[in-house]
Write a protein that holds these residues in place. Structure first.
Motif, PDB file in Angstrom:
ATOM      1  N   ARG A 271       0.777  -1.158  -0.026  1.00 19.37           N
ATOM      2  CA  ARG A 271      -0.085   0.087  -0.001  1.00 19.37           C
ATOM      3  C   ARG A 271       0.881   1.147   0.027  1.00 19.37           C
ATOM      4  NH1 ARG A 271      -5.460   0.865   1.133  1.00 19.37           N
ATOM      5  NH2 ARG A 271      -5.408  -1.480   1.523  1.00 19.37           N
ATOM      6  N   GLU A 274       2.713   1.400  -3.533  1.00 15.26           N
ATOM      7  CA  GLU A 274       1.587   1.902  -4.598  1.00 15.26           C
ATOM      8  C   GLU A 274       0.924   3.304  -4.226  1.00 15.26           C
ATOM      9  OE1 GLU A 274       0.832   0.661  -7.226  1.00 15.26           O
ATOM     10  OE2 GLU A 274      -1.061   1.403  -7.926  1.00 15.26           O
ATOM     11  N   ARG A 278       1.034   6.766  -6.793  1.00 16.65           N
ATOM     12  CA  ARG A 278      -0.013   7.514  -7.276  1.00 16.65           C
ATOM     13  C   ARG A 278       0.279   9.051  -6.930  1.00 16.65           C
ATOM     14  NH1 ARG A 278      -5.110   3.416  -5.587  1.00 16.65           N
ATOM     15  NH2 ARG A 278      -4.398   1.705  -6.814  1.00 16.65           N
ATOM     16  N   PHE A 298      -4.447 -12.097  -2.818  1.00 18.54           N
ATOM     17  CA  PHE A 298      -4.187 -11.213  -4.138  1.00 18.54           C
ATOM     18  C   PHE A 298      -2.665 -11.227  -4.276  1.00 18.54           C
ATOM     19  CE2 PHE A 298      -7.986  -8.932  -5.110  1.00 18.54           C
ATOM     20  CZ  PHE A 298      -7.741  -8.015  -6.010  1.00 18.54           C
ATOM     21  N   LEU A 301      -1.437 -11.010  -7.619  1.00 16.50           N
ATOM     22  CA  LEU A 301      -2.017  -9.728  -8.534  1.00 16.50           C
ATOM     23  C   LEU A 301      -1.584  -8.452  -7.905  1.00 16.50           C
ATOM     24  CD1 LEU A 301      -5.688 -10.787  -8.962  1.00 16.50           C
ATOM     25  CD2 LEU A 301      -3.916 -10.801 -10.463  1.00 16.50           C
ATOM     26  N   PRO A 303       0.153  -4.873  -7.393  1.00 17.24           N
ATOM     27  CA  PRO A 303       0.330  -3.992  -8.181  1.00 17.24           C
ATOM     28  C   PRO A 303       1.844  -3.646  -8.048  1.00 17.24           C
ATOM     29  CG  PRO A 303      -0.662  -2.888  -6.561  1.00 17.24           C
ATOM     30  CD  PRO A 303      -0.557  -4.402  -6.162  1.00 17.24           C
ATOM     31  N   ALA A 351       5.841 -13.022 -13.351  1.00 17.98           N
ATOM     32  CA  ALA A 351       6.229 -12.156 -14.542  1.00 17.98           C
ATOM     33  C   ALA A 351       5.578 -10.862 -14.336  1.00 17.98           C
ATOM     34  CB  ALA A 351       6.071 -12.575 -15.786  1.00 17.98           C
ATOM     35  N   PRO A 352       6.260  -9.819 -14.255  1.00 18.30           N
ATOM     36  CA  PRO A 352       5.338  -8.511 -13.878  1.00 18.30           C
ATOM     37  C   PRO A 352       4.689  -7.966 -15.246  1.00 18.30           C
ATOM     38  CG  PRO A 352       7.762  -8.083 -13.955  1.00 18.30           C
ATOM     39  CD  PRO A 352       7.449  -9.424 -14.410  1.00 18.30           C
TER      40      PRO A 352
ATOM     41  N   VAL B 238     -13.318 -17.969  -6.747  1.00 18.67           N
ATOM     42  CA  VAL B 238     -12.429 -17.240  -7.608  1.00 18.67           C
ATOM     43  C   VAL B 238     -12.213 -18.043  -8.920  1.00 18.67           C
ATOM     44  CG1 VAL B 238     -10.367 -16.144  -7.844  1.00 18.67           C
ATOM     45  CG2 VAL B 238     -11.416 -15.909  -5.643  1.00 18.67           C
ATOM     46  N   ARG B 264     -16.089 -12.687  -4.634  1.00 22.33           N
ATOM     47  CA  ARG B 264     -15.314 -13.922  -5.096  1.00 22.33           C
ATOM     48  C   ARG B 264     -15.400 -13.562  -6.824  1.00 22.33           C
ATOM     49  NH1 ARG B 264     -12.645 -16.156  -1.998  1.00 22.33           N
ATOM     50  NH2 ARG B 264     -12.961 -13.757  -1.327  1.00 22.33           N
ATOM     51  N   ILE B 267     -12.764 -10.666  -7.560  1.00 24.72           N
ATOM     52  CA  ILE B 267     -11.264 -11.025  -7.631  1.00 24.72           C
ATOM     53  C   ILE B 267     -11.063 -11.982  -8.670  1.00 24.72           C
ATOM     54  CG2 ILE B 267      -9.492 -12.398  -6.547  1.00 24.72           C
ATOM     55  CD1 ILE B 267     -10.792 -11.371  -3.860  1.00 24.72           C
ATOM     56  N   ILE B 270     -10.665  -9.823 -11.881  1.00 27.70           N
ATOM     57  CA  ILE B 270      -9.412  -8.761 -11.970  1.00 27.70           C
ATOM     58  C   ILE B 270      -8.465  -9.921 -12.412  1.00 27.70           C
ATOM     59  CG2 ILE B 270      -7.743  -7.834 -10.442  1.00 27.70           C
ATOM     60  CD1 ILE B 270     -10.132  -6.930  -8.505  1.00 27.70           C
ATOM     61  N   ARG B 271      -8.524 -11.088 -11.825  1.00 23.02           N
ATOM     62  CA  ARG B 271      -7.268 -11.965 -12.158  1.00 23.02           C
ATOM     63  C   ARG B 271      -7.371 -12.275 -13.787  1.00 23.02           C
ATOM     64  NH1 ARG B 271      -4.453 -15.631  -8.863  1.00 23.02           N
ATOM     65  NH2 ARG B 271      -5.808 -14.657  -7.227  1.00 23.02           N
ATOM     66  N   GLU B 274      -5.861  -9.072 -15.530  1.00 24.64           N
ATOM     67  CA  GLU B 274      -4.545  -8.902 -15.375  1.00 24.64           C
ATOM     68  C   GLU B 274      -3.755 -10.042 -15.818  1.00 24.64           C
ATOM     69  OE1 GLU B 274      -2.807  -6.717 -14.107  1.00 24.64           O
ATOM     70  OE2 GLU B 274      -0.769  -7.413 -13.313  1.00 24.64           O
ATOM     71  N   LEU B 275      -3.913 -11.324 -15.770  1.00 22.49           N
ATOM     72  CA  LEU B 275      -3.386 -12.179 -16.404  1.00 22.49           C
ATOM     73  C   LEU B 275      -3.401 -12.426 -17.855  1.00 22.49           C
ATOM     74  CD1 LEU B 275      -4.136 -15.434 -13.921  1.00 22.49           C
ATOM     75  CD2 LEU B 275      -2.582 -13.701 -13.968  1.00 22.49           C
ATOM     76  N   ARG B 278      -0.915  -9.792 -18.804  1.00 23.19           N
ATOM     77  CA  ARG B 278       0.761 -10.599 -18.719  1.00 23.19           C
ATOM     78  C   ARG B 278       0.787 -11.226 -19.786  1.00 23.19           C
ATOM     79  NH1 ARG B 278       0.703 -11.846 -12.097  1.00 23.19           N
ATOM     80  NH2 ARG B 278       0.275  -9.694 -11.419  1.00 23.19           N
ATOM     81  N   PHE B 296     -13.034  -5.115  -0.420  1.00 22.75           N
ATOM     82  CA  PHE B 296     -12.181  -6.101   0.170  1.00 22.75           C
ATOM     83  C   PHE B 296     -10.818  -5.316   0.399  1.00 22.75           C
ATOM     84  CE2 PHE B 296     -12.489  -6.840  -4.185  1.00 22.75           C
ATOM     85  CZ  PHE B 296     -11.237  -6.871  -4.896  1.00 22.75           C
ATOM     86  N   PHE B 298      -7.918  -5.741  -0.795  1.00 17.05           N
ATOM     87  CA  PHE B 298      -7.026  -4.917  -1.597  1.00 17.05           C
ATOM     88  C   PHE B 298      -7.703  -4.167  -2.757  1.00 17.05           C
ATOM     89  CE2 PHE B 298      -2.896  -7.038  -0.943  1.00 17.05           C
ATOM     90  CZ  PHE B 298      -2.168  -6.375  -1.758  1.00 17.05           C
ATOM     91  N   ASP B 300      -8.700  -1.316  -3.296  1.00 20.50           N
ATOM     92  CA  ASP B 300      -8.061   0.065  -3.789  1.00 20.50           C
ATOM     93  C   ASP B 300      -6.361  -0.131  -4.225  1.00 20.50           C
ATOM     94  OD1 ASP B 300      -6.878  -0.177  -1.138  1.00 20.50           O
ATOM     95  OD2 ASP B 300      -6.789   1.722  -0.872  1.00 20.50           O
ATOM     96  N   LEU B 301      -6.242  -1.303  -4.135  1.00 23.12           N
ATOM     97  CA  LEU B 301      -4.806  -1.563  -4.883  1.00 23.12           C
ATOM     98  C   LEU B 301      -4.725  -2.461  -6.043  1.00 23.12           C
ATOM     99  CD1 LEU B 301      -2.688  -2.325  -1.542  1.00 23.12           C
ATOM    100  CD2 LEU B 301      -2.862  -0.152  -2.961  1.00 23.12           C
ATOM    101  N   SER B 302      -6.104  -2.728  -6.622  1.00 26.68           N
ATOM    102  CA  SER B 302      -6.115  -3.586  -7.726  1.00 26.68           C
ATOM    103  C   SER B 302      -5.360  -2.984  -9.063  1.00 26.68           C
ATOM    104  CB  SER B 302      -7.665  -3.678  -8.001  1.00 26.68           C
ATOM    105  OG  SER B 302      -7.693  -4.033  -9.412  1.00 26.68           O
ATOM    106  N   PRO B 303      -4.638  -3.935  -9.486  1.00 21.60           N
ATOM    107  CA  PRO B 303      -3.917  -3.508 -10.716  1.00 21.60           C
ATOM    108  C   PRO B 303      -4.707  -3.011 -11.857  1.00 21.60           C
ATOM    109  CG  PRO B 303      -3.997  -5.999 -10.524  1.00 21.60           C
ATOM    110  CD  PRO B 303      -4.669  -5.478  -9.240  1.00 21.60           C
TER     111      PRO B 303
END
Lengths: 352, 352
Positions: A271, A274, A278, A298, A301, A303, A351-352, B238, B264, B267, B270-271, B274-275, B278, B296, B298, B300-303
């Motif tokens: 947090r 990240e 921001r 998470f 996932l 960031p 892998a990022p 998930v 569920r 997430i 998002i997964r 995000e995947l 990648r 949940f 995370f 506000d940290l979601s990618p």
DNA sequence: GGGGCGATTGATATCGTTACCAATCGGCGG
DNA sequence: CCGCCGATTGGTAACGATATCAATCGCCCC
């Protein structure tokens, strides 16, 4: 007559007892008892009458009364957890309950909130309710374990989960904190980092202490000195962890990598990084190598690039419950406290 | 003599009873009983003797035996949750326990695993253990609520949490599922999206049904047609949510926005996004507007840019427990089932 | 056809605790 | 000095269920 709705029977001021059923069915209480515990030698016709009477009255056996008889067991297991709102312990609870259910046991649960006094009261209460065993995540502040020793001496088996107590020889399931922290730190150092930060809980918490030890050991093996200014222990929640990480980032000479010793600290660190990105309105987060103990939903996932030391909370719960039930089911009490260390695997960074 | 370690007393084959204490202290059982329940009219000297004898023996009052006496209450509350490993319910459990502890009640807990049959057995077991009340998250597959109606009719108060049952008039704490889903969907539509996906649980789950309704209502109000191919309900974990999102992304004409109806599914979505990023080795995720029900840790940290409809699980647990305890403490049974809807607030998407 | 065996049912006592009532004691007012 | 009162203590009987033993019954075999 008034309009009070009362269609069937009376509102059951007192729940029906076996005796009530017996009277309605026109048999003796013993016959009713037999019907509900195996139907040994009761004529089918009578069984039917008894069951029907029981259904009419809404009768249920009083388990507390049953458990009063000598030799009878309560079927209860007491569980005290420091904080069920931590997903790690929620998962552990699930594991405990799975095994308990397989053995027809129910669980009585309580949060100790890391408060030894509260934990002690919970344990006392559970014992008063005749639990057959206890699974305890000892609260970090537990200076002494008298309340648990009393229980153990009284013949109630105990299993400790996640944290050991030096002065209590009982079954214990741990995570390989030292090995996991060592592996993580060693990996960081192998990558060439020499200024590595540490975020963790206060040293009074067993796991925090051990993970710090793994961190120190890894440095020692490679002969790299630790800058104690980068070692921050004492964060128990995400908020304080975030603040601690910010403090590290704002040092004149900040660390190039950080090992976070539990999921609260890892999330706080992510947090901080990240939110820093921001604030800077940058596309890329600060380049800080991050490895955290505990996996969480998470983790892959994040960031911020992240590796984690993963271990299985549910399995930990299952193992603790399994060992406890072995004791309950008559394992020779002479067997000393068994200690299991579950592996903590360093997972590769995605892998990022 | 052998080397068996047995320093103090015998290993307590049978826990000491009040009678044992009485004999050791040289008084009658009644006197011991009095000492442990308020010391009414027992000479200080005798009290001391009794307490000392109790300590020597490691005596604890048997709560089960006590609760057998007429008028006595068990101090237990039964809680069935669909899955404690879901952090949302873990948080809820914490709220329940906070209130229960304030009222000196302990909780017996069980996972129903969304299985009505299992839930029914749990409830039956809890009732047999003389719980004073039940807090239930009804399992989604519960076609009927007979087991709960029986309990209610037997005079045991029930509170439902998170999900209502149409045919059961008891206290219920809900989240404003419809309003929250409506607000989220309306926001998406206001932004100009016309092809909006929906990911949620099967319609048999109360919350899933309601959130889908909010989704449909918002479309109806704006006169926008829903492409039913974009509505995927039935994901409970998930993994399946991730697969469902992938399916949406691979449509010839994929949605430009998706509303996910619980954590569920959020997430999982998002997964998937995000995947996908990648896999494409791209710096930016697919441009899909995502709004999810449930906050949940995370969120506000979601990618992936994300808004959430937030509500307070712990408060939900607290309210359910509070209403239940009001019933237990004698609220007029004629009062019909009270229904509380906690707000679900649409949170702004954080600056990306 | 009698003895005996198994199946079925009931009476009794008890698990640990406490409400209720009775018994005992010391002390004080009249 | 007697009687009453309060303080203290103990005996008894339940709470709901069941292990144990005893009683009853029908039926089979010799």
């Amino acid at each position: 007559m008034s309009a009070t709705p009362d269609p069937v029977a009376s509102p059951a001021a007192r729940p029906p007892t076996l005796r009530d059923v017996a009277i309605l069915a026109g048999v003796s209480p013993m016959t009713v008892s037999r019907v509900f515990s195996g139907n040994l030698n009761v004529r089918p016709e009578v069984q039917e009458r008894v069951r029907s009477a029981a259904a009419t009255l809404g009768y249920r056996r009083n388990e507390n009364a049953r458990s009063l008889r000598p030799g009878h067991r309560s079927g209860l297991i007491g569980v005290t957890i420091t904080n069920i709102a931590n997903p790690y312990y929620a998962e552990m609870q699930r594991g405990i309950e799975e095994v308990a259910a397989e053995h027809s046991r129910r669980i009585l649960i309580g949060n100790s909130n890391e408060d030894a006094e509260l934990e002690s009261r919970l344990v006392a209460d559970f014992l008063g309710r005749q639990v057959e065993g206890l699974i305890v995540v000892p609260s970090g502040s537990a200076a002494d374990s008298t309340h648990l020793r009393d229980a153990a001496q009284g013949g109630v088996p105990i299993a400790l989960a996640s944290r050991a107590l030096d002065d209590l020889d009982v079954d214990t399931v741990l995570v390989d904190d030292i090995g996991g922290a060592f592996a993580a730190t060693d990996r960081i150092l192998a990558e060439g980092h020499t200024r590595v930060g540490f975020l963790g809980t206060q040293a009074s918490v067993f796991t925090g202490r051990r993970r710090l030890q793994g961190f120190r050991d890894a440095h020692a093996v490679r002969g790299i000195a630790i800058d104690e200014d980068l070692v921050l222990a004492g964060q128990r929640d995400v908020q304080s962890a975030e603040a601690a990480m910010q403090a590290l980032l704002q040092l004149a000479d900040p660390p190039t990598a950080v090992f976070t010793a539990n999921n609260r600290n890892t999330i706080g660190a992510i947090r901080a990084i990240e939110l820093d990105r921001r604030r800077r309105r940058s596309a890329a987060p600060l380049r800080i190598r991050l490895i955290g103990f505990d996996s969480f939903e998470f983790a892959d996932l994040s960031p911020v690039p992240l590796s984690v030391v993963a271990h299985d909370a549910r399995e930990l719960g299952r193992r603790a419950a399994t060992m406890l039930l072995e004791r309950i089911d008559g394992l020779d009490p002479a067997v000393a406290g068994r200690v299991i260390e579950l592996p903590a695997r360093l997972q590769e960074v995605p892998a990022p």
